[in-house]
Design a protein around this motif. Sequence first.
Motif, PDB file in Angstrom:
ATOM      1  N   TYR A 151       0.835  -1.202   0.000  1.00  9.63           N
ATOM      2  CA  TYR A 151       0.000   0.000   0.000  1.00  9.63           C
ATOM      3  C   TYR A 151       0.872   1.255   0.000  1.00  9.63           C
ATOM      4  O   TYR A 151       0.547   2.259  -0.643  1.00  9.63           O
ATOM      5  CB  TYR A 151      -0.915   0.018   1.225  1.00  9.63           C
ATOM      6  CG  TYR A 151      -1.891  -1.130   1.298  1.00  9.63           C
ATOM      7  CD1 TYR A 151      -2.839  -1.336   0.311  1.00  9.63           C
ATOM      8  CD2 TYR A 151      -1.861  -2.015   2.369  1.00  9.63           C
ATOM      9  CE1 TYR A 151      -3.739  -2.393   0.389  1.00  9.63           C
ATOM     10  CE2 TYR A 151      -2.748  -3.079   2.461  1.00  9.63           C
ATOM     11  CZ  TYR A 151      -3.690  -3.262   1.462  1.00  9.63           C
ATOM     12  OH  TYR A 151      -4.573  -4.310   1.530  1.00  9.63           O
ATOM     13  N   VAL A 210      -6.951   7.982  -8.322  1.00 12.47           N
ATOM     14  CA  VAL A 210      -7.490   7.425  -7.074  1.00 12.47           C
ATOM     15  C   VAL A 210      -8.255   6.139  -7.360  1.00 12.47           C
ATOM     16  O   VAL A 210      -8.118   5.140  -6.639  1.00 12.47           O
ATOM     17  CB  VAL A 210      -8.408   8.457  -6.377  1.00 12.47           C
ATOM     18  CG1 VAL A 210      -9.175   7.797  -5.232  1.00 12.47           C
ATOM     19  CG2 VAL A 210      -7.589   9.627  -5.858  1.00 12.47           C
ATOM     20  N   ILE A 225      -7.291   2.488  -5.864  1.00 13.06           N
ATOM     21  CA  ILE A 225      -8.229   1.625  -5.139  1.00 13.06           C
ATOM     22  C   ILE A 225      -8.274   0.231  -5.770  1.00 13.06           C
ATOM     23  O   ILE A 225      -8.282  -0.787  -5.070  1.00 13.06           O
ATOM     24  CB  ILE A 225      -9.629   2.267  -5.112  1.00 13.06           C
ATOM     25  CG1 ILE A 225      -9.613   3.539  -4.248  1.00 13.06           C
ATOM     26  CG2 ILE A 225     -10.669   1.284  -4.590  1.00 13.06           C
ATOM     27  CD1 ILE A 225     -10.896   4.341  -4.330  1.00 13.06           C
ATOM     28  N   ALA A 245      -5.205  -1.549  -4.777  1.00 11.91           N
ATOM     29  CA  ALA A 245      -5.249  -1.878  -3.352  1.00 11.91           C
ATOM     30  C   ALA A 245      -6.124  -3.102  -3.095  1.00 11.91           C
ATOM     31  O   ALA A 245      -5.822  -3.915  -2.205  1.00 11.91           O
ATOM     32  CB  ALA A 245      -5.758  -0.680  -2.559  1.00 11.91           C
ATOM     33  N   ILE A 246      -7.190  -3.246  -3.862  1.00  6.79           N
ATOM     34  CA  ILE A 246      -8.052  -4.422  -3.716  1.00  6.79           C
ATOM     35  C   ILE A 246      -7.270  -5.695  -4.059  1.00  6.79           C
ATOM     36  O   ILE A 246      -7.377  -6.719  -3.370  1.00  6.79           O
ATOM     37  CB  ILE A 246      -9.305  -4.285  -4.597  1.00  6.79           C
ATOM     38  CG1 ILE A 246     -10.210  -3.167  -4.055  1.00  6.79           C
ATOM     39  CG2 ILE A 246     -10.078  -5.598  -4.676  1.00  6.79           C
ATOM     40  CD1 ILE A 246     -11.376  -2.826  -4.964  1.00  6.79           C
TER      41      ILE A 246
END
Length: 621
Positions: A294, A378, A382, A385-386
């Motif tokens: 992350y 963004v 995301i 990040a998933i």
Amino acid sequence: MQVQSIALAGGRTSRAGNVLETTVRWITEWPAALLVVVEVGLLLANVTYRYVLHDPLTWGDELASMLFIWLAMLGSVIALQRGQHMRLTTMLEKLTPALRRPAEAFGDALVVVFMLLLIHPAWEYVSEEWAITTPALEIPNGVRVAALAVGFTLMLAIALSRLVMRARLRDVVVSAVAIGALAGLLLAFKPMLTGAGHANLFLFFVVGVSGMVVIGVPIMTAFGLSTMGFLAFSTDLPSMVVVGRIDEGMSGLILLSVPLFVFLGALIEATGMAAAMIRVLASLIGHVRGGLSYVLIGAMYLVSGISGSKAADMAAVAPALFPDMKQRGEDEGELVAMLSASGAMSETIPPSLVLITIGSVTGISIAALFTGGFMPAVVGAIAMAIVVWLKNRNRAAAAEGARASRREVARAFVYALPAMALPFLIRAAVVEGIATATEVATLGVVYTFVVGLAVYRQFDWKRLWPMLIDTASLSGAILIIIGCATSMAWALTQSGFSRDLAAAMASLPGGALGFMLVSVVAFVVLGSLLEGIPAIVLFGPLLFPIARAAGIHEVHYAMVAVFAMGLGLFAPPFGVGFYAACAIGKVSPMAAMSRVWPYLGALFIALLVIAAVPWISIGAL
């Protein structure tokens, strides 16, 4: 005796080539490095006089533009000498040595031919422009455009030297015969080609460009040589038109920000500012499962807000994170896969050089593009990040590092605050219309120098000279492509192709949605084969008016185009960004290739969401 004579001749040729390259290096690197410094100083003086003293230098932009074209051309020469011009080498690397050597010789010979064809019209262009004087300084415009002629002449010398020194005589002869035969064949069929309509476009701009790109010819040569061939064998237009269009493409005042942002990207890494930002992210979330993954995504988002160069972004992030991530048991291929995908994710984050190029070639407001670039990234972050969460959800917590205390987090935050302020200052200044992208880049360079020396104190002055040379080289490689792509786009427009393309795209089923889906696929492919900047210069003037006519907001379309091209740029097997990430991470491409697809798949879903929901791109406008 004959063998000795050949060896002696080869030795003399090699020595002569080395002397030539050393001479060219001296007469290009010193002036180019000084021009970077002078441009920063001149633009800083412009900003100071305009905003502090309220007495603008009427001649400032004029002089900066004149010096800029010299910087761009000298940088192009340096890039050619260093082998840093953008090109696709994937197919070359798959060839056996027996096939690769003649293919490389043929590519080098095409560069020589391109420069030979440019030199005479370039000097002729200088002669014509000499009668025109600049408004404020009253200097002949020939002084400015002489940079093109001098640059092409020096590039010819380097190209010839490389061809003679690296290629076997047999390969050189075969290449010369092949090029001569091809030219003779085109000349013989010129009467037929003149009336062939759009078949000429397919021959020169599809077969010609793709053929040269596949064998590793620099993209600038593929664009420029195809355009010159089209004009020479399909029209009666003089070749000086190509030089004029190259000049036009490279002379946009907004492009002055390109070398400044490239230099700024190098500075943030050298001063330790990038490492400070990464450290504060690691202290916040580094302890959770997959925490440093992350951090990598967030670091690329932050760093991309300062530098305009993806290679510089990745080079700043990887050394700061990879050692700790390896200690926590991360696979090397997984690290490079994440680094590569995060490069694609952050393509829309200002001050992206692709966004600046879009503003230059389409006239879209830079402030609007910078504002619209945040949210698409963004969404991409995301999506990545998933994937990280899915891969690490069953990972043992003990594999992660200890949680930082509040005191450690606070100390890291205070230490990083001056560095973290820079991307927000850059974005705010441009978005609010306080300063132009070029002025902001200038202030960013000064801010980074002052803060880096006063706060972080990690800058090694020995790195300054190589950084200046690297800035000139990368800027020259980018700008010469923009110039050559501009000439090719002009030829396509003059042929009537843009009108026919608009009609064909307007007739696609599904209206605006159908056009958008076709554009997504097209820009992914273009990003993979040509990279973002040459692709947008070539097709931006053609496709953006069609998108506007279809009712698609131009900023929304720009974000979709840039995100799609970023996806292609970092997608194997052709995307050169993927191989750059592998080189920075010092990992074999095969180790990362299978691991990058989950991230790219998530980013493709994010791209479809961005394309379907305009608010993501234009909600903040």
